[in-house]
Each structure stands twice: as structure tokens, then as C-alpha cells.
Design a protein around this motif. Structure first.
Motif, PDB file in Angstrom:
ATOM      1  N   GLY A  75       9.602  12.273   8.253  1.00 54.99           N
ATOM      2  CA  GLY A  75       8.357  11.630   7.836  1.00 54.99           C
ATOM      3  C   GLY A  75       8.247  10.170   8.217  1.00 54.99           C
ATOM      4  N   TRP A  76       9.187   9.669   9.005  1.00 50.32           N
ATOM      5  CA  TRP A  76       9.177   8.232   9.278  1.00 50.32           C
ATOM      6  C   TRP A  76       8.038   7.797  10.199  1.00 50.32           C
ATOM      7  CZ3 TRP A  76      11.225   4.430   6.617  1.00 50.32           C
ATOM      8  CH2 TRP A  76      12.247   4.751   5.714  1.00 50.32           C
ATOM      9  N   ALA A  77       7.667   8.659  11.133  1.00 53.60           N
ATOM     10  CA  ALA A  77       6.574   8.292  12.042  1.00 53.60           C
ATOM     11  C   ALA A  77       5.290   8.095  11.246  1.00 53.60           C
ATOM     12  CB  ALA A  77       6.387   9.366  13.112  1.00 53.60           C
ATOM     13  N   GLU A  78       4.999   9.031  10.336  1.00 51.55           N
ATOM     14  CA  GLU A  78       3.794   8.925   9.502  1.00 51.55           C
ATOM     15  C   GLU A  78       3.883   7.685   8.610  1.00 51.55           C
ATOM     16  OE1 GLU A  78       5.735  11.476   9.860  1.00 51.55           O
ATOM     17  OE2 GLU A  78       4.502  13.075  10.698  1.00 51.55           O
ATOM     18  N   ASP A 132       0.811  -1.223   0.000  1.00 54.37           N
ATOM     19  CA  ASP A 132       0.000   0.000   0.000  1.00 54.37           C
ATOM     20  C   ASP A 132       0.845   1.275   0.000  1.00 54.37           C
ATOM     21  OD1 ASP A 132      -2.194  -1.615   0.103  1.00 54.37           O
ATOM     22  OD2 ASP A 132      -2.788  -1.114   2.145  1.00 54.37           O
ATOM     23  N   THR A 133       2.025   1.220   0.614  1.00 57.37           N
ATOM     24  CA  THR A 133       2.770   2.471   0.821  1.00 57.37           C
ATOM     25  C   THR A 133       3.911   2.649  -0.168  1.00 57.37           C
ATOM     26  OG1 THR A 133       4.396   1.464   2.320  1.00 57.37           O
ATOM     27  CG2 THR A 133       2.342   2.260   3.307  1.00 57.37           C
ATOM     28  N   GLY A 134       4.337   1.585  -0.831  1.00 59.45           N
ATOM     29  CA  GLY A 134       5.541   1.644  -1.663  1.00 59.45           C
ATOM     30  C   GLY A 134       6.779   1.581  -0.786  1.00 59.45           C
ATOM     31  N   ASP A 135       7.930   1.390  -1.427  1.00 61.63           N
ATOM     32  CA  ASP A 135       9.186   1.329  -0.695  1.00 61.63           C
ATOM     33  C   ASP A 135       9.731   2.746  -0.524  1.00 61.63           C
ATOM     34  OD1 ASP A 135      11.727   0.052   0.292  1.00 61.63           O
ATOM     35  OD2 ASP A 135      12.524   1.040  -1.484  1.00 61.63           O
ATOM     36  N   THR A 136      10.236   3.046   0.655  1.00 60.86           N
ATOM     37  CA  THR A 136      10.910   4.326   0.866  1.00 60.86           C
ATOM     38  C   THR A 136      12.352   4.052   1.235  1.00 60.86           C
ATOM     39  OG1 THR A 136       8.885   5.317   1.672  1.00 60.86           O
ATOM     40  CG2 THR A 136      10.921   6.478   2.169  1.00 60.86           C
ATOM     41  N   MET A 137      13.265   4.704   0.545  1.00 57.78           N
ATOM     42  CA  MET A 137      14.676   4.477   0.814  1.00 57.78           C
ATOM     43  C   MET A 137      14.967   4.847   2.268  1.00 57.78           C
ATOM     44  SD  MET A 137      17.831   5.807  -1.512  1.00 57.78           S
ATOM     45  CE  MET A 137      19.181   4.703  -1.904  1.00 57.78           C
ATOM     46  N   VAL A 138      15.794   4.048   2.901  1.00 62.60           N
ATOM     47  CA  VAL A 138      16.051   4.214   4.323  1.00 62.60           C
ATOM     48  C   VAL A 138      16.778   5.536   4.607  1.00 62.60           C
ATOM     49  CG1 VAL A 138      18.274   3.021   4.358  1.00 62.60           C
ATOM     50  CG2 VAL A 138      16.793   2.864   6.342  1.00 62.60           C
ATOM     51  N   PHE A 139      17.346   6.155   3.569  1.00 63.24           N
ATOM     52  CA  PHE A 139      18.108   7.390   3.773  1.00 63.24           C
ATOM     53  C   PHE A 139      17.261   8.647   3.659  1.00 63.24           C
ATOM     54  CE2 PHE A 139      20.887   4.146   1.893  1.00 63.24           C
ATOM     55  CZ  PHE A 139      21.623   3.877   3.026  1.00 63.24           C
TER      56      PHE A 139
END
Lengths: 192, 192
Positions: free
Chosen positions: A83-86, A72-79
Motif C-alpha cells: 500500500g505504499w504507492a497509494e 491528512d493521512t496520519g502516520d503509518t509505521m514504516v514496517f
């Protein structure tokens, strides 16, 4: 049975979630399904290097489900910064929806593994997180830093972001990676 | 550690071994790495339908390694007739080479899981084989029979080839699939 089949066809979508790194030798981006498979085998084969005994069965199950929310969210690069809490809140909502396709007992079991991985406090979860952090670095070390360069990620950001979790969950793996990352820096594998 | 890393980078190649079916909604062929991941989750989520208690940890490990030999041999569609003894011999040679990159104890452990799956005699291996046979059928049932049509595979060949192992390893799964395959026949999902 139709309920379980619905779940299996839903997680099919993870094959279409692309990450930022390319598989070695292939001109396409890695997807989160094949990535999850490789992490499971990496964890299994590095077991002798775990800093304390880990229940490998639990590690494997965590790694098999840890990316399912990305459907549902897609991948987000760890770097990515901020916005990580959201993002984590969105992923929790996603896995609740997806595991929720299963009968309650199975749904709760898989959600518990997903949460154990996210919380990262048990020895198994810390080891699994170290594996997850190390794998893309290992690919970048072997493809000239493709995803670091494409996304303008500096050596400092890579080392700063992955060192803590790898050192915590599998110190021997960090000892292996550290000099290789330093050499990659000298060789111009990083962006920014 | 370098030995284990060599293995992890070698199995990377399974991401480039393509199968005959396309992931639902994607215009490319499935690879054996993402397939292995999905089988593990399918086995886990169908556990309540196993005909007898199975040690899921063993099932998952078998499914994680069962296709690794294809790195050297490529994937062969299960409906190809003839030549299977040679093919299996080649695959055994392949997994000996690939697992042989690992320290001996790990190599033997993984090889034993691969062999248990191939022999298909334990309850775990029979269940795992049923899952492996059912998954591509499930995809074809949901994409209009794409790989059956592209390869000219008839209903009779599909049912004849997969029924025995699915019915043996997970009868409830065959009961689910049988009427769906019959309906797919009427709907023109098959080739030849």
C-alpha cells in the motif's frame, strides 16, 4: 500575512498526529511535530558522520517539512507491508493542499524540499532519510523495544527495512546501530 | 558517536517540558519540542515579512536550540514578573551542561546560536525572538485566550510584554497582531 498565518495554524495539527513509539520516560505516544524537531537536531549533531559533505541547511529544511502530509493521512509505521504507492500518492496530495495555503513561491519551495526528501537521491536527502529511519530504532533500543513489541515487529523486519537507507545515507550510524540491534534481539526487544 | 547519541537522548526530555498553552483542538499542554518545530516553520514562512534580509539558516538553528535549557529549568511563562536574571543564569548553566555532552566543536556551535538568540541583537536573533513572542499569542487568539485566562494575564501585560520584541524583529507581524489583540480584549479573552 493572513495567508501565512493560516498555514501556521494548519500545521498546528501535526502536534496531534501520533506515532507508534513513546518518548522515553513518558506514557504517551510521540507526535510527528516533536519528532521532526528531534530529527533536525539529530541530523545537525551527527553531521561529522555524514559520508560526504552535506548542506545542513537543506537537510534541516527537509526534516522540518517531511511529515507534514501526515496531517491528512496520519502516520503509518514504516514496517507496514504493501500500500505504499497509494499512501505516498495521498501524502503528495496532502502536502499540495497544505503548502498550497502559502503564497506560490513559498509553497513551491517547501514542496521541493518535501519531494527531495521523498525521492531520496541527493546526498542531503539520503542523509536525512537515514536520520529518519534511525531515530525510532534509537528510542526502541532505549525503551525495551516498546513499539516493536506492541506492533509485533520482528528483528528481521526492522533490520531489513531500515538497514538499506541508514547504510546508504550514513554508514557510520548503521555501524553503531547494528550490534545494538543484535543485542536487543538477544534481549527479547522484538515482537512476532 | 556514543557521545552524540547521548546528546540526542538527553534532548528527548524536551518533549516532556510543558508550556502554558494548549495546542489547538487538543486537551493537553504544548511541549517545548513541538513548539520549537513550529517556530522554525513560522520563521521560514514569514521570511518575506522580515524587515531586512535575514540568513534563514541561522534563524532556524537558533529556534531549534533556544528552549533546550528548559530541560533543567522548566518553562517559565514570559509574563512572570521578576527573577529573570537568575532564571537566565540557570538556563545558561543548563545549556552548558547539555551542549557539553557533544564534542567541543559542536557544543560551541550550538551554544553560540543559543547565546545569539538570548542576546537578541543581530537581525536574525531579533527576528527569531519576534517569532517566539508571537506564536503563543497566535494560539491564544485562536482558543479564546486559554493560557491568558488560566494564568490571570491581562491585555496590558500581554501587549506590554510582547509588543517591543515583535515590533522590533518583525514590525509587519505586530501590525497584524495589534488589532486582533484589541478585538480579543473586547471579546474577554484575557484574565485579571
Amino acid at each position: 500575512m493572513q495567508q501565512v498565518i493560516g498555514f501556521i495554524l494548519e500545521i498546528e495539527k501535526l502536534k496531534g498526529v501520533t506515532r507508534k513509539v513513546k518518548p522515553l520516560g513518558l506514557d504517551r505516544y510521540e507526535n510527528s511535530a516533536e519528532h521532526s524537531w528531534q530529527l533536525a537536531l539529530m541530523a545537525w549533531s551527527l553531521q561529522p558522520y555524514a559520508p560526504q559533505p552535506v548542506a545542513m541547511d537543506r537537510v534541516l529544511r527537509m526534516l522540518l517539512v517531511h511529515d507534514i502530509g501526515e496531517i491528512d493521512t496520519g502516520d503509518t509505521m514504516v514496517f507496514v507491508q504493501g500500500g505504499w504507492a497509494e499512501r505516498k500518492q495521498d501524502e503528495l496530495q496532502a502536502v499540495r493542499r497544505i503548502f498550497g495555503l502559502l503564497p506560490a513561491e513559498l509553497a513551491e519551495e517547501m514542496l521541493a524540499f518535501w519531494q527531495e526528501f521523498e525521492e531520496g537521491t541527493t546526498p542531503e536527502a539520503r542523509y536525512a532519510n537515514a536520520i529518519d529511519r534511525a531515530m525510532p530504532a534509537l528510542l526502541n533500543l532505549n525503551n525495551g523495544g516498546q513499539s516493536w513489541k506492541e506492533n509485533g515487529i520482528s528483528y528481521e523486519r526492522v533490520a531489513g527495512r531500515i538497514r538499506g537507507q541508514i547504510e546508504d545515507g550514513c554508514p557510520a550510524l548503521w555501524q553503531y546501530l547494528e550490534p545494538k540491534l543484535a543485542a536487543a534481539k538477544d534481549a527479547g526487544f522484538f515482537g512476532a
